[in-house]
Structures are given as C-alpha cells and as structure tokens.
Design a protein around this motif. Structure first.
Motif, mmCIF file in Angstrom:
data_model
loop_
_atom_site.group_PDB
_atom_site.id
_atom_site.type_symbol
_atom_site.label_atom_id
_atom_site.label_comp_id
_atom_site.label_asym_id
_atom_site.label_seq_id
_atom_site.Cartn_x
_atom_site.Cartn_y
_atom_site.Cartn_z
ATOM 1 N N ARG A 90 0.191 4.476 -2.796
ATOM 2 C CA ARG A 90 -0.192 5.726 -2.316
ATOM 3 C C ARG A 90 -0.544 7.077 -2.902
ATOM 4 N NH1 ARG A 90 1.121 5.559 3.974
ATOM 5 N NH2 ARG A 90 -0.457 4.186 3.525
ATOM 6 N N ASP A 133 -6.432 12.177 -4.506
ATOM 7 C CA ASP A 133 -6.291 12.147 -2.814
ATOM 8 C C ASP A 133 -8.163 13.116 -2.548
ATOM 9 O OD1 ASP A 133 -4.341 12.056 -1.979
ATOM 10 O OD2 ASP A 133 -3.352 13.770 -1.939
ATOM 11 N N THR A 185 0.954 -1.247 -0.061
ATOM 12 C CA THR A 185 0.406 0.009 0.156
ATOM 13 C C THR A 185 0.630 1.127 -0.047
ATOM 14 O OG1 THR A 185 -1.957 -1.206 0.992
ATOM 15 C CG2 THR A 185 -1.589 1.307 1.123
ATOM 16 N N PRO A 186 2.087 1.290 0.825
ATOM 17 C CA PRO A 186 3.210 2.449 0.833
ATOM 18 C C PRO A 186 3.717 3.327 -0.245
ATOM 19 C CG PRO A 186 3.153 1.478 3.162
ATOM 20 C CD PRO A 186 2.164 0.157 1.892
#
Length: 67
Positions: free
Chosen positions: A40, A45, A36-37
């Motif tokens: 991301r 957003d 996930t990081p």
C-alpha cells in the motif's frame, strides 16, 4: 416421483456441506488479504479535492476587502 425427493435431499445436503466449508475457511483466515497492506505504501496517494463548501469558504477568506 420419489426420485425428486432423493435429488432434493442430496442437493440440500451438498449445499450445507459447501456452506460449512465456506464458514470454516472464513474463520481460519483463508480470505484474509495479506498482500495489499504490504504494498500500500508503494501506491500513489490520490489528491483530495476540497468540498464545495470548503472551496467557497477558502475563496471568501482570500478576497481582498475594499476599505
């Protein structure tokens, strides 16, 4: 009746073994999220909506005053 004591003992031992295996895997980072990081930044957003108090403050500051 003695079989119940044997089954109970065996089930408690198996539960303890699984618990120790779980704690060991958590301490060694088995459940760390490494995917996930890295992706991301590719996700959009979400827009941040102002709170009601901030919205009232913004609208009251923008009202034209009658002089």
């Amino acid at each position: 009746m003695s079989i119940i004591y044997v089954l109970l003992t065996v089930s408690v031992i198996i539960a303890i073994v699984f618990f120790v295996a779980f704690v060991y895997s958590v301490k060694n980072g088995q459940y760390d999220d490494t995917y996930t990081p890295s992706v991301r930044m590719l996700f959009d957003d979400e827009t941040v909506k102002p709170k009601k108090s901030e919205k009232k403050k913004i609208t009251s500051e923008n009202k034209p005053t009658s002089n």
